[in-house]
Design a protein around this motif. Structure first.
Motif, PDB file in Angstrom:
ATOM      1  N   ALA A  84      29.108   6.071  75.574  1.00  0.00           N
ATOM      2  CA  ALA A  84      29.665   6.442  74.271  1.00  0.00           C
ATOM      3  C   ALA A  84      30.968   5.691  74.002  1.00  0.00           C
ATOM      4  CB  ALA A  84      29.894   7.951  74.221  1.00  0.00           C
ATOM      5  N   GLN A  85      31.831   5.567  75.026  1.00  0.00           N
ATOM      6  CA  GLN A  85      33.069   4.797  74.848  1.00  0.00           C
ATOM      7  C   GLN A  85      32.767   3.340  74.506  1.00  0.00           C
ATOM      8  OE1 GLN A  85      36.574   5.275  77.436  1.00  0.00           O
ATOM      9  NE2 GLN A  85      35.391   6.783  78.578  1.00  0.00           N
ATOM     10  N   LEU A  86      31.776   2.776  75.195  1.00  0.00           N
ATOM     11  CA  LEU A  86      31.400   1.383  74.962  1.00  0.00           C
ATOM     12  C   LEU A  86      30.917   1.185  73.528  1.00  0.00           C
ATOM     13  CD1 LEU A  86      31.199  -1.205  76.736  1.00  0.00           C
ATOM     14  CD2 LEU A  86      28.796  -0.670  77.058  1.00  0.00           C
ATOM     15  N   ARG A  87      30.122   2.108  73.045  1.00  0.00           N
ATOM     16  CA  ARG A  87      29.595   1.993  71.685  1.00  0.00           C
ATOM     17  C   ARG A  87      30.659   2.290  70.635  1.00  0.00           C
ATOM     18  NH1 ARG A  87      24.172   5.235  71.023  1.00  0.00           N
ATOM     19  NH2 ARG A  87      24.208   4.010  69.088  1.00  0.00           N
ATOM     20  N   LEU A  88      31.592   3.157  70.957  1.00  0.00           N
ATOM     21  CA  LEU A  88      32.684   3.420  70.027  1.00  0.00           C
ATOM     22  C   LEU A  88      33.572   2.189  69.856  1.00  0.00           C
ATOM     23  CD1 LEU A  88      33.766   7.056  70.977  1.00  0.00           C
ATOM     24  CD2 LEU A  88      32.859   6.309  68.779  1.00  0.00           C
ATOM     25  N   LEU A  89      33.818   1.472  70.951  1.00  0.00           N
ATOM     26  CA  LEU A  89      34.586   0.232  70.856  1.00  0.00           C
ATOM     27  C   LEU A  89      33.871  -0.774  69.963  1.00  0.00           C
ATOM     28  CD1 LEU A  89      36.878  -1.650  71.594  1.00  0.00           C
ATOM     29  CD2 LEU A  89      35.733  -2.140  73.772  1.00  0.00           C
ATOM     30  N   ALA A  90      32.554  -0.865  70.100  1.00  0.00           N
ATOM     31  CA  ALA A  90      31.780  -1.762  69.230  1.00  0.00           C
ATOM     32  C   ALA A  90      31.868  -1.311  67.774  1.00  0.00           C
ATOM     33  CB  ALA A  90      30.328  -1.804  69.691  1.00  0.00           C
ATOM     34  N   LEU A  91      31.869   0.001  67.560  1.00  0.00           N
ATOM     35  CA  LEU A  91      31.966   0.523  66.199  1.00  0.00           C
ATOM     36  C   LEU A  91      33.299   0.158  65.564  1.00  0.00           C
ATOM     37  CD1 LEU A  91      30.860   2.383  63.916  1.00  0.00           C
ATOM     38  CD2 LEU A  91      31.992   4.270  65.094  1.00  0.00           C
ATOM     39  N   TRP A  92      34.400   0.385  66.297  1.00  0.00           N
ATOM     40  CA  TRP A  92      35.720   0.045  65.754  1.00  0.00           C
ATOM     41  C   TRP A  92      35.841  -1.458  65.526  1.00  0.00           C
ATOM     42  CZ3 TRP A  92      36.999   4.212  63.797  1.00  0.00           C
ATOM     43  CH2 TRP A  92      37.037   5.429  64.459  1.00  0.00           C
ATOM     44  N   LYS A  93      35.222  -2.233  66.400  1.00  0.00           N
ATOM     45  CA  LYS A  93      35.261  -3.687  66.212  1.00  0.00           C
ATOM     46  C   LYS A  93      34.527  -4.086  64.933  1.00  0.00           C
ATOM     47  CE  LYS A  93      33.319  -7.934  68.116  1.00  0.00           C
ATOM     48  NZ  LYS A  93      32.351  -8.476  69.089  1.00  0.00           N
ATOM     49  N   ASP A  94      33.361  -3.510  64.684  1.00  0.00           N
ATOM     50  CA  ASP A  94      32.604  -3.830  63.479  1.00  0.00           C
ATOM     51  C   ASP A  94      33.345  -3.385  62.218  1.00  0.00           C
ATOM     52  OD1 ASP A  94      30.646  -4.888  65.084  1.00  0.00           O
ATOM     53  OD2 ASP A  94      29.392  -3.085  65.056  1.00  0.00           O
ATOM     54  N   LYS A  95      34.108  -2.300  62.324  1.00  0.00           N
ATOM     55  CA  LYS A  95      34.882  -1.821  61.186  1.00  0.00           C
ATOM     56  C   LYS A  95      36.177  -2.598  61.007  1.00  0.00           C
ATOM     57  CE  LYS A  95      32.323   1.760  59.948  1.00  0.00           C
ATOM     58  NZ  LYS A  95      31.765   1.946  58.593  1.00  0.00           N
ATOM     59  N   GLN A  96      36.397  -3.598  61.875  1.00  0.00           N
ATOM     60  CA  GLN A  96      37.607  -4.418  61.855  1.00  0.00           C
ATOM     61  C   GLN A  96      38.857  -3.556  62.021  1.00  0.00           C
ATOM     62  OE1 GLN A  96      37.524  -6.842  58.324  1.00  0.00           O
ATOM     63  NE2 GLN A  96      35.772  -8.051  59.024  1.00  0.00           N
ATOM     64  N   MET A  97      38.730  -2.539  62.879  1.00  0.00           N
ATOM     65  CA  MET A  97      39.850  -1.656  63.177  1.00  0.00           C
ATOM     66  C   MET A  97      40.449  -1.939  64.537  1.00  0.00           C
ATOM     67  SD  MET A  97      40.274   0.432  60.581  1.00  0.00           S
ATOM     68  CE  MET A  97      41.147   1.844  61.245  1.00  0.00           C
TER      69      MET A  97
END
Length: 597
Positions: free
Chosen positions: A164-177
């Motif tokens: 979940a942490q790994l996927r959350l990092l990918a999510l924030w990266k895609d959101k340019q956050m």
């Protein structure tokens, strides 16, 4: 006698309520009240005939509603839903984790209080689950289904929380956050109330507690935040007796795996950490990792001639760094050339002087009382006890042992204490030490201002620490009889809450640029939604309900618009067959019909 009359003005009729009587035997208007046009009179009649509500209930809307919207808008909730299979009916694991995170932000407390708090918020109308689905036992049953394994290099996908942490990092990266330029690292510990006889966990251990509770078992937490937005990108829970320098050697490879899995080039990342982790073997590991880094260098490890550069030779920085001066040099540190920056901050020096003068006043007063006590004939203190007291006082604050000089002599069967403040040492501190910080980095081509600005990202971590321990952001709270798995789940949803709160703060600053997290929380906590229950229109008709919003300040209106709270605040009128006392929300007004019984 009262009557209604109309007067025509500019081809329009206006109505008055008049009272007539006889004055000196002749009919006259004694008193008249202006009512307005026909439309206004009709509105007055309608308002007078409107029914009174039977009861009024209110629900917390602002903060829980904004956090829920943030979870939906960013895709965090959908990501959690996809990480764990949804049950056939009822709340999913994503609901339990997200509710635990929101509860920790809004009203921290044990899981036994979550259900009652949940029913008093806007969440039941959005999730359509009753409060009895979120009992304490339901939380533990759900968390027991989360698969956890040892966090080695091969287990990131097998461990549910790591995945979940790994996927959350990918999510924030895609959101340019995620700012690739700056990541902030730090570690701390939290005391717990885990019993000494509890052998079910290995994470809660005794060690040096940073909150001063050395008698309790504690849990360590290290994490990496984005230096711009403050989002939690990676965290790790470790035994409380593990030193920070040793934890860094564990957290660093873990962070590198997270970066590599999300295809974030290492050379684009600059890791910022404090001097507590700046050990020799840690800097060697960083050199091999190809990651850029900035760290505060321990004062005694810098060359004396570089530390003592006169203030006149320091260069003033731009207006973005007011009161800050700096000088840089390439020095040999830990066997390699590093760019070292001597930073002098006038505001930091003033804070140090204030703290030092307060501590110095307390210490000299304590020494004076001890000297008077030693002069008493009945004093029986021994030398070892006297020196232990003085050592403890002088070590209570930084620089005190350099400023205070004392002599302890034995004369005439009594101990005599004399002390003084070394003025030359104080002048030396003022000119060569106070307000100064030494930074080092492997970014040899950076300017002094770039290094100082990059290191300021560490303030994000410090704010989170204060927010976690003081409860101003999110109440981590003391933990009781928990197992290792429960401690890891607790850390996960706490850091998830930090990310949601930081995202909200970033959105709120678009409308209110100077607002802090604490101010944002206070404003959102004052936004409520009221549900008014009206009697039925007929004898057998259903009860009628109307939903209205609480009166908002200008700041609350701006935040509501920026965060999208208007989508959760429809003004609607509906019907219900439920008796008013069966509405399971917190009520400020009791039911009139039941009160009359």
């Amino acid at each position: 006698m009262a009557s209604l009359i109309a007067k025509k003005k500019a081809s329009k009729l206006y109505y008055y309520l008049v009272e007539s009587g006889r004055v000196e035997g002749k009919p006259r208007i004694i008193h008249q009240t202006y009512l307005g046009s026909a439309e206004k009179v009709a509105a007055l009649v309608q308002d007078r005939a409107a029914p009174l509500p039977l009861s009024a209930t209110f629900r917390d809307l602002g903060l829980p509603g904004a956090l829920w919207l943030a979870a939906r808008q960013t895709g965090v909730f959908d990501l959690l839903q996809s990480n764990w299979p949804a049950p056939r009916s009822g709340p999913s694991t994503a609901h339990y984790l997200l509710l635990a995170a929101i509860h920790r932000i809004c009203e921290p407390g044990p899981k036994t209080e979550v259900a009652d708090w949940y029913e008093g918020t806007v969440l039941p109308s959005l999730w359509h689950f009753p409060g009895d689905r979120f009992t304490s036992q339901a939380f533990w049953d759900c968390f027991d289904q989360i698969r956890l394994e040892a966090t080695d290099s091969a287990s990131l996908e097998r461990d549910d929380l790591d995945r979940a942490q790994l996927r959350l990092l990918a999510l924030w990266k895609d959101k340019q956050m995620v700012s690739r330029r700056l990541l902030s690292y730090d570690s701390t510990n939290f005391y717990t109330f885990v019993a000494s006889t509890n052998g079910r966990n290995t994470l809660a251990q005794r060690g040096h507690n940073k909150q001063g509770r050395h008698n309790l078992r504690q849990v360590g937490l290290s994490y990496v935040l984005d230096g711009v937005y403050g989002l939690s990108l990676c965290h790790h829970v470790y035994p409380g007796n593990l030193p920070d320098t040793e934890e860094f050697s564990i957290s660093m490879p873990r962070l590198l795996r997270f970066l590599d899995r999300n295809r974030i080039p290492r050379d684009t990342v600059t890791l910022v950490f404090d001097k507590g982790s700046a050990a020799l073997y840690n800097t060697l590991v960083l050199d091999q990792s190809e990651v850029g880094w900035i760290s505060a260098l321990p004062w005694n490890q810098a060359p004396p001639e570089f530390r003592a550069i006169p203030l006149e030779q320091l260069k003033s920085l731009s207006s973005e760094q007011p009161g800050v001066q700096a000088a840089s040099a390439t020095l040999l540190v830990h066997g390699k050339e590093r760019l070292c920056v001597l930073k002098y901050s006038a505001p930091f020096m003033s804070e140090q002087i204030h703290s030092l003068s307060t501590s110095l006043a307390k210490t000299t007063q304590a020494l004076r009382r001890l000297s008077v006590e030693l002069a008493q004939p009945h004093c029986t203190l021994k030398e070892v006890h006297i020196r232990n007291k003085i050592t403890r006082w002088l070590s209570s604050a930084q620089f005190l042992d350099e400023l205070v000089r004392y002599e302890l002599n034995h004369e005439g069967g009594r101990w005599r204490l004399q002390f003084d403040v070394d003025s030359s040492a104080f002048n030396r501190l003022m000119t060569q030490r106070l307000g100064r910080t030494i930074l080092m980095t492997n970014r040899l081509n950076w300017t002094e201002e770039q290094v100082i600005e990059g290191y300021s990202g560490q303030q994000q971590v410090e704010k989170v620490f204060r927010g976690l321990k003081d409860g101003d952001w999110l109440g981590w709270g003391p933990m009781y009889h928990w197992t290792d798995s429960k401690i890891r789940v607790h850390a996960f949803y706490c850091m998830l809450g930090i990310s949601l709160l930081s995202y909200l703060h970033a959105q709120a600053r678009r409308a209110c640029p100077q607002i802090t997290v604490e101010q944002m929380k206070a404003e959102l906590e004052g936004i409520y939604q009221f549900a008014l229950l009206y009697p039925p229109q007929g004898e057998k008709g259903p009860y009628r309900t109307a939903t209205v919003d609480s009166k908002q300040t200008l700041t609350q209106k701006m935040l509501s618009e920026a965060l999208g709270l208007a989508t959760l605040m429809p003004k609607r009128v509906g019907k219900t067959k439920s008796h008013p006392c069966r509405l399971r929300a917190r009520s400020r007004l009791s039911c009139i019909s039941c009160r009359s019984r």
